[in-house]
Design an enzyme around this catalytic site. Structure first.
Site, PDB file in Angstrom:
ATOM      1  N   ASP A 229       0.823  -1.206   0.000  1.00  0.00           N
ATOM      2  CA  ASP A 229       0.000   0.000   0.000  1.00  0.00           C
ATOM      3  C   ASP A 229       0.865   1.268   0.000  1.00  0.00           C
ATOM      4  O   ASP A 229       2.000   1.258   0.479  1.00  0.00           O
ATOM      5  CB  ASP A 229      -0.922  -0.030   1.242  1.00  0.00           C
ATOM      6  CG  ASP A 229      -2.084   0.934   1.115  1.00  0.00           C
ATOM      7  OD1 ASP A 229      -2.337   1.447   0.008  1.00  0.00           O
ATOM      8  OD2 ASP A 229      -2.748   1.186   2.143  1.00  0.00           O
TER       9      ASP A 229
ATOM     10  N   ASN B 292     -10.941  -2.559  -5.322  1.00  0.00           N
ATOM     11  CA  ASN B 292     -10.180  -1.612  -6.149  1.00  0.00           C
ATOM     12  C   ASN B 292     -10.789  -1.386  -7.536  1.00  0.00           C
ATOM     13  O   ASN B 292     -10.460  -0.406  -8.207  1.00  0.00           O
ATOM     14  CB  ASN B 292      -8.714  -2.053  -6.293  1.00  0.00           C
ATOM     15  CG  ASN B 292      -7.889  -1.891  -5.031  1.00  0.00           C
ATOM     16  OD1 ASN B 292      -6.939  -2.632  -4.787  1.00  0.00           O
ATOM     17  ND2 ASN B 292      -8.257  -0.917  -4.194  1.00  0.00           N
TER      18      ASN B 292
HETATM   19  C1  IPE Z   1      -5.441  -2.613  -0.082  1.00  0.00           C
HETATM   20  O1  IPE Z   1      -5.110  -1.289  -0.287  1.00  0.00           O
HETATM   21  C2  IPE Z   1      -5.320  -3.378  -1.347  1.00  0.00           C
HETATM   22  C3  IPE Z   1      -3.994  -3.419  -1.939  1.00  0.00           C
HETATM   23  C4  IPE Z   1      -2.879  -2.961  -1.441  1.00  0.00           C
HETATM   24  C5  IPE Z   1      -3.964  -4.050  -3.215  1.00  0.00           C
HETATM   25  P1  IPE Z   1      -6.209  -0.154  -0.461  1.00  0.00           P
HETATM   26  O2  IPE Z   1      -5.484   1.136  -0.455  1.00  0.00           O
HETATM   27  O3  IPE Z   1      -7.068  -0.436  -1.613  1.00  0.00           O
HETATM   28  O4  IPE Z   1      -7.079  -0.346   0.865  1.00  0.00           O
HETATM   29  P2  IPE Z   1      -7.960   0.671   1.666  1.00  0.00           P
HETATM   30  O5  IPE Z   1      -8.956   1.197   0.709  1.00  0.00           O
HETATM   31  O6  IPE Z   1      -7.035   1.728   2.158  1.00  0.00           O
HETATM   32  O7  IPE Z   1      -8.542  -0.124   2.787  1.00  0.00           O
HETATM   33  C1  IPE Z   2      -1.667   0.398  -3.344  1.00  0.00           C
HETATM   34  O1  IPE Z   2      -1.450   1.769  -3.360  1.00  0.00           O
HETATM   35  C2  IPE Z   2      -1.878  -0.155  -4.732  1.00  0.00           C
HETATM   36  C3  IPE Z   2      -3.255  -0.582  -5.022  1.00  0.00           C
HETATM   37  C4  IPE Z   2      -4.224  -0.637  -4.176  1.00  0.00           C
HETATM   38  C5  IPE Z   2      -3.533  -0.972  -6.396  1.00  0.00           C
HETATM   39  P1  IPE Z   2      -2.648   2.809  -3.300  1.00  0.00           P
HETATM   40  O2  IPE Z   2      -3.066   3.103  -4.696  1.00  0.00           O
HETATM   41  O3  IPE Z   2      -3.706   2.323  -2.411  1.00  0.00           O
HETATM   42  O4  IPE Z   2      -1.928   4.073  -2.693  1.00  0.00           O
HETATM   43  P2  IPE Z   2      -2.500   5.052  -1.583  1.00  0.00           P
HETATM   44  O5  IPE Z   2      -2.971   4.197  -0.442  1.00  0.00           O
HETATM   45  O6  IPE Z   2      -3.616   5.811  -2.215  1.00  0.00           O
HETATM   46  O7  IPE Z   2      -1.323   5.898  -1.216  1.00  0.00           O
HETATM   47 MG    MG Z   3      -4.125   2.516  -0.425  1.00  0.00          MG
END
Ligand code: IPE
Ligand code: IPE
Ligand code: MG
Length: 239
Positions: free
Chosen positions: A19, A67
């Site tokens: 993340d 996602n």
């Molecule tokens: C969790 O991250 C999923 C992945 C890292 C693929 P998200 O950024 O999507 O999760 P939330 O929305 O903060 O819970």
């Molecule tokens: C994790 O990074 C990757 C995916 C969930 C695909 P994020 O896209 O959630 O990055 P933040 O949490 O917004 O920084």
């Molecule tokens: Mg995230």
């Protein structure tokens, strides 16, 4: 400098919630998708290092079932990144005799990607030194619902009785069947939640949270997480 980690303290299976790509990019004045590209690059580094440390299984949360509801343009770029990753990086893993599997609802991906996933799983199925599990369009609740349906069908088909349903039956119905449960879960970026990742499988896993954004999480940071794991007293092991 390489830190020394005792072999018996290395987790057999590490699961990572990768993340913080978006925030990493924003802090650099870049668009979010640049963060996803940097994040994908980092996967190779961390897999190589985990393997060299003696870890046997790494499960990576790359894209959750939730996602899909991100802005269309971001989802599109992520698909392009996954497609490229599966073509180039996964081919590299194959060359290194690494087993690769996918968990999650692959029917939501374009057909060419589904075919590639099936092909990679088939071609690497016999490799047993190191196993990478990519969670794509994955949600633990969805996975548990699918497992419950499988078990219900088996009961209807009289494969076993309701009274025979135990942990093993559930384990075998999940998409992670046959894979030892994770010993250590790492989440980068400072969020301290599981976001629908492997809920059944991580019932006794050690949880490790770090504020570092995924694209910046390097070999040394992985060592620090493994060391922290080694210092903890684990109460229950695997199945
Ligand atoms: C969790 O991250 C999923 C992945 C890292 C693929 P998200 O950024 O999507 O999760 P939330 O929305 O903060 O819970
Ligand atoms: C994790 O990074 C990757 C995916 C969930 C695909 P994020 O896209 O959630 O990055 P933040 O949490 O917004 O920084
Ligand atoms: Mg995230």
């Amino acid at each position: 400098m390489m830190t020394k980690i005792e072999d018996n303290k290395v987790p057999e299976h590490i699961a990572i919630i990768m993340d913080g790509n978006g925030r990493w990019a924003a802090e650099k004045g870049l668009i979010r998708t640049e963060g996803h590209k940097a994040g994908a690059e980092n996967v190779r580094v961390i897999l190589d290092h985990a393997k060299s440390r003696g870890v046997k299984y790494v499960t990576l949360y790359a894209f959750s079932s939730e996602n899909w509801s991100r802005p269309k343009e971001e989802v599109k770029v992520l698909m392009d990144i996954f497609r490229k990753y599966m073509k180039e990086d996964v081919a590299e893993l194959q060359k290194k005799k690494i087993r690769v599997s996918f968990i999650g609802d692959r029917t939501r991906f374009p057909e060419d990607m589904q075919e590639r996933m099936n092909e990679v799983e088939r071609e690497t199925a016999e490799f047993d030194s190191f196993h990478v599990i990519l969670a794509l369009s994955y949600g633990a609740r969805d996975d548990m619902i699918a497992a419950i349906k499988r078990i219900a069908m088996d009961v209807i088909d009289r494969q076993y009785m309701i009274s025979n349903i135990d942990e093993n039956v559930v384990h075998n119905a999940l998409s992670t069947h046959g894979i030892p449960y994770p010993d250590l879960v790492i989440r980068t970026s400072g969020e301290q939640r599981l976001s629908n990742f492997l809920l059944w499988e991580i019932a006794y896993a050690e949880l490790y949270f770090t504020p570092i954004y995924w694209p910046d999480f390097n070999e040394q940071d992985l060592d620090i997480a493994i060391e922290a794991y080694g210092r903890r007293e684990r109460r229950f092991g695997n199945v």
